[in-house]
Design a protein around this motif. Structure first.
Motif, PDB file in Angstrom:
ATOM      1  N   GLY A 298      16.685  18.593  52.695  1.00  0.00           N
ATOM      2  CA  GLY A 298      16.413  18.041  51.377  1.00  0.00           C
ATOM      3  C   GLY A 298      15.831  19.007  50.366  1.00  0.00           C
ATOM      4  N   THR A 299      15.691  20.282  50.732  1.00  0.00           N
ATOM      5  CA  THR A 299      15.093  21.251  49.808  1.00  0.00           C
ATOM      6  C   THR A 299      16.107  21.879  48.865  1.00  0.00           C
ATOM      7  N   GLY A 300      17.394  21.752  49.154  1.00  0.00           N
ATOM      8  CA  GLY A 300      18.404  22.425  48.364  1.00  0.00           C
ATOM      9  C   GLY A 300      18.808  23.766  48.922  1.00  0.00           C
ATOM     10  N   VAL A 301      18.033  24.294  49.872  1.00  0.00           N
ATOM     11  CA  VAL A 301      18.436  25.515  50.566  1.00  0.00           C
ATOM     12  C   VAL A 301      19.517  25.138  51.573  1.00  0.00           C
ATOM     13  N   PRO A 302      20.698  25.773  51.517  1.00  0.00           N
ATOM     14  CA  PRO A 302      21.809  25.360  52.383  1.00  0.00           C
ATOM     15  C   PRO A 302      21.633  25.853  53.825  1.00  0.00           C
TER      16      PRO A 302
ATOM     17  N   TYR B 273      -1.349  40.925  49.821  1.00  0.00           N
ATOM     18  CA  TYR B 273      -0.159  40.262  49.298  1.00  0.00           C
ATOM     19  C   TYR B 273      -0.407  38.777  49.136  1.00  0.00           C
ATOM     20  N   GLU B 274       0.420  38.156  48.289  1.00  0.00           N
ATOM     21  CA  GLU B 274       0.423  36.709  48.148  1.00  0.00           C
ATOM     22  C   GLU B 274       1.501  36.161  49.072  1.00  0.00           C
ATOM     23  N   GLY B 275       1.127  35.291  49.987  1.00  0.00           N
ATOM     24  CA  GLY B 275       2.054  34.826  51.006  1.00  0.00           C
ATOM     25  C   GLY B 275       3.186  33.972  50.454  1.00  0.00           C
ATOM     26  N   ARG B 276       4.320  34.061  51.122  1.00  0.00           N
ATOM     27  CA  ARG B 276       5.507  33.287  50.791  1.00  0.00           C
ATOM     28  C   ARG B 276       6.176  32.812  52.089  1.00  0.00           C
ATOM     29  N   PHE B 277       6.975  31.776  51.973  1.00  0.00           N
ATOM     30  CA  PHE B 277       7.795  31.304  53.096  1.00  0.00           C
ATOM     31  C   PHE B 277       8.936  32.296  53.287  1.00  0.00           C
ATOM     32  N   LEU B 278       8.991  32.949  54.449  1.00  0.00           N
ATOM     33  CA  LEU B 278       9.972  34.000  54.702  1.00  0.00           C
ATOM     34  C   LEU B 278      11.020  33.555  55.719  1.00  0.00           C
ATOM     35  N   HIS B 279      12.256  33.966  55.487  1.00  0.00           N
ATOM     36  CA  HIS B 279      13.310  33.802  56.489  1.00  0.00           C
ATOM     37  C   HIS B 279      13.093  34.821  57.600  1.00  0.00           C
ATOM     38  N   ARG B 280      12.772  35.999  57.234  1.00  0.00           N
ATOM     39  CA  ARG B 280      12.424  37.159  58.079  1.00  0.00           C
ATOM     40  C   ARG B 280      13.630  37.908  58.656  1.00  0.00           C
ATOM     41  N   ASP B 281      14.817  37.327  58.554  1.00  0.00           N
ATOM     42  CA  ASP B 281      16.027  38.072  58.912  1.00  0.00           C
ATOM     43  C   ASP B 281      17.123  37.758  57.899  1.00  0.00           C
TER      44      ASP B 281
ATOM     45  N   PRO C  62       4.279  28.160  58.303  1.00  0.00           N
ATOM     46  CA  PRO C  62       4.617  28.768  59.595  1.00  0.00           C
ATOM     47  C   PRO C  62       3.619  29.878  59.910  1.00  0.00           C
ATOM     48  N   ARG C  63       3.702  30.435  61.084  1.00  0.00           N
ATOM     49  CA  ARG C  63       2.733  31.454  61.473  1.00  0.00           C
ATOM     50  C   ARG C  63       2.909  32.724  60.626  1.00  0.00           C
ATOM     51  N   GLU C  64       1.867  33.551  60.612  1.00  0.00           N
ATOM     52  CA  GLU C  64       1.893  34.794  59.843  1.00  0.00           C
ATOM     53  C   GLU C  64       2.931  35.753  60.421  1.00  0.00           C
TER      54      GLU C  64
ATOM     55  N   VAL D 260      15.233  34.195  46.387  1.00  0.00           N
ATOM     56  CA  VAL D 260      14.197  33.691  45.476  1.00  0.00           C
ATOM     57  C   VAL D 260      13.966  32.200  45.729  1.00  0.00           C
ATOM     58  N   ALA D 261      15.036  31.448  45.936  1.00  0.00           N
ATOM     59  CA  ALA D 261      14.910  30.010  46.198  1.00  0.00           C
ATOM     60  C   ALA D 261      14.178  29.741  47.507  1.00  0.00           C
ATOM     61  N   ILE D 262      14.441  30.554  48.511  1.00  0.00           N
ATOM     62  CA  ILE D 262      13.745  30.396  49.798  1.00  0.00           C
ATOM     63  C   ILE D 262      12.257  30.683  49.623  1.00  0.00           C
ATOM     64  N   HIS D 263      11.942  31.739  48.906  1.00  0.00           N
ATOM     65  CA  HIS D 263      10.537  32.111  48.717  1.00  0.00           C
ATOM     66  C   HIS D 263       9.780  31.124  47.835  1.00  0.00           C
ATOM     67  N   ALA D 264      10.497  30.294  47.094  1.00  0.00           N
ATOM     68  CA  ALA D 264       9.848  29.300  46.237  1.00  0.00           C
ATOM     69  C   ALA D 264       9.376  28.078  47.015  1.00  0.00           C
ATOM     70  N   LEU D 265       9.808  27.939  48.274  1.00  0.00           N
ATOM     71  CA  LEU D 265       9.410  26.779  49.076  1.00  0.00           C
ATOM     72  C   LEU D 265       7.911  26.832  49.381  1.00  0.00           C
ATOM     73  N   ARG D 266       7.283  25.689  49.342  1.00  0.00           N
ATOM     74  CA  ARG D 266       5.849  25.593  49.650  1.00  0.00           C
ATOM     75  C   ARG D 266       5.644  24.492  50.693  1.00  0.00           C
ATOM     76  N   PRO D 267       5.866  24.829  51.956  1.00  0.00           N
ATOM     77  CA  PRO D 267       5.753  23.806  52.999  1.00  0.00           C
ATOM     78  C   PRO D 267       4.324  23.292  53.140  1.00  0.00           C
TER      79      PRO D 267
END
Length: 320
Positions: free
Chosen positions: A87-91, A186-194, A149-151, A138-145
């Motif tokens: 439901g976030t719009g991220v496919p 740094y200011e933390g963001r939601f990362l895909h990491r790969d 998730p862990r660091e 950018v859209a992924i990093h805009a998520l604020r769960p």
């Protein structure tokens, strides 16, 4: 049920587990191997529905002893990420079921929905795809769960870097010195990491590459919380190795043009760029293998090492 090839067979316990998560009246009618993964076996399962139509699911199973020790953690993290992304719009794929400890299957497994599209690794059209990749990240990093998730965990140290044969030793020594320093704030963001071309699906209508669009982002097993620079650096490194060293800096520029924020100081950006590039030095063979299987046969381990050396050297030249 038909298989595309014998290697596509799903093991009996896993097959029974999958069947328990289908709708009433559904059955598996076709199984096909999906290529491109490094850590796990991937299968596309075509499901025949009660009304005579079909739908597709994807089965991810960890069978290699080298990766089994990480399977429970990776599958739990991927399942959590897929649930969060709904439901976030991220496919992203939808989670169907997960068996992270192989309590029901022969091996730790995850079942998810199938996304349309394909990975595109060719040089042709890269100038069109890079802005699309940047906007998606950018859209992924805009998520604020609600629950972070862990660091993030660093994937290399100054003492484990593997300098390629024939590399610019002075440049690499300087680069290693960069990551001996403490990580910048740094200011933390939601990362895909790969996040990189191998984990992004495109629809590219022929013969107009300019009409490309992203249809999915897959492989969320490394999801974590950390600096946006780290995700950007990872995609930059992969683009530099796939398409040439100049594409690394171009991706960072495209990310900012898409509205993404990176570290304000050039030295801080460089830290993350170098950290990811040097991490790649330890697994060049693993990085290059799926690219060759996908048709980029010219990207031998040696060729990728040479591109990595050129990229690291360019980063150090920019340092002055």
């Amino acid at each position: 049920m038909t298989n595309h090839d014998e290697a596509a067979d799903v093991r009996p316990l896993t097959l029974a587990w999958v069947s328990r998560h289908l709708e009433v009246g559904e059955r598996i009618v076709r199984i096909e191997v999906l290529h491109g993964g490094v850590t796990a076996e991937m299968r596309r399962l075509t499901i025949g529905t009660q009304d005579g139509t079909t739908r597709d699911l994807v089965l991810r199973s960890f069978v290699d002893p080298f990766y089994l020790g990480h399977a429970e953690d990776w599958l739990n993290r991927e399942a959590d990420a897929l649930s969060l992304l709904t439901g976030t719009g991220v496919p992203a794929p939808g989670l169907v079921a997960v068996d992270p400890t192989a309590g029901h299957c022969e091996y730790p497994s995850l079942l998810m929905t199938h996304l349309a599209g394909r990975t595109v690794l060719d040089d042709a059209g890269v100038e069109t795809r890079v802005p699309l990749l940047a906007r998606q990240l950018v859209a992924i990093h805009a998520l604020r769960p609600a629950e972070r998730p862990r660091e993030y965990v660093g994937l290399t140290t100054a003492d484990t870097v593997v300098t390629p044969k024939g590399a610019d030793e002075a440049a690499w020594a300087t680069a290693i010195g960069v990551i001996r320093r403490s990580a910048p704030p740094y200011e933390g963001r939601f990362l895909h990491r790969d996040f990189q071309p191998g984990n992004v699906l495109f629809d590219v209508p022929p013969p107009v590459p300019a009409g490309a669009r992203i249809t999915g982002v897959v492989d969320w097993a490394a999801t974590c919380w950390g600096p946006a620079d780290l995700d950007v650096a990872h995609c930059s490194t992969n683009l530099a190795l796939l398409h040439g060293p100049a594409w690394g800096p171009r991706f960072a520029q495209a990310y900012e043009e898409a509205g993404g924020g990176l570290a304000a100081a050039a030295s801080e950006r460089l830290y993350w760029q170098v950290r990811d590039a040097l991490a790649c030095s330890e697994e060049v063979q693993l990085v290059a293998q799926p690219w060759r299987k996908a048709g980029r046969t010219e990207l031998t381990t040696r060729a990728v090492e040479e591109r990595l050396d050129a990229y690291v050297t360019a980063l150090m030249d920019a340092l002055g």
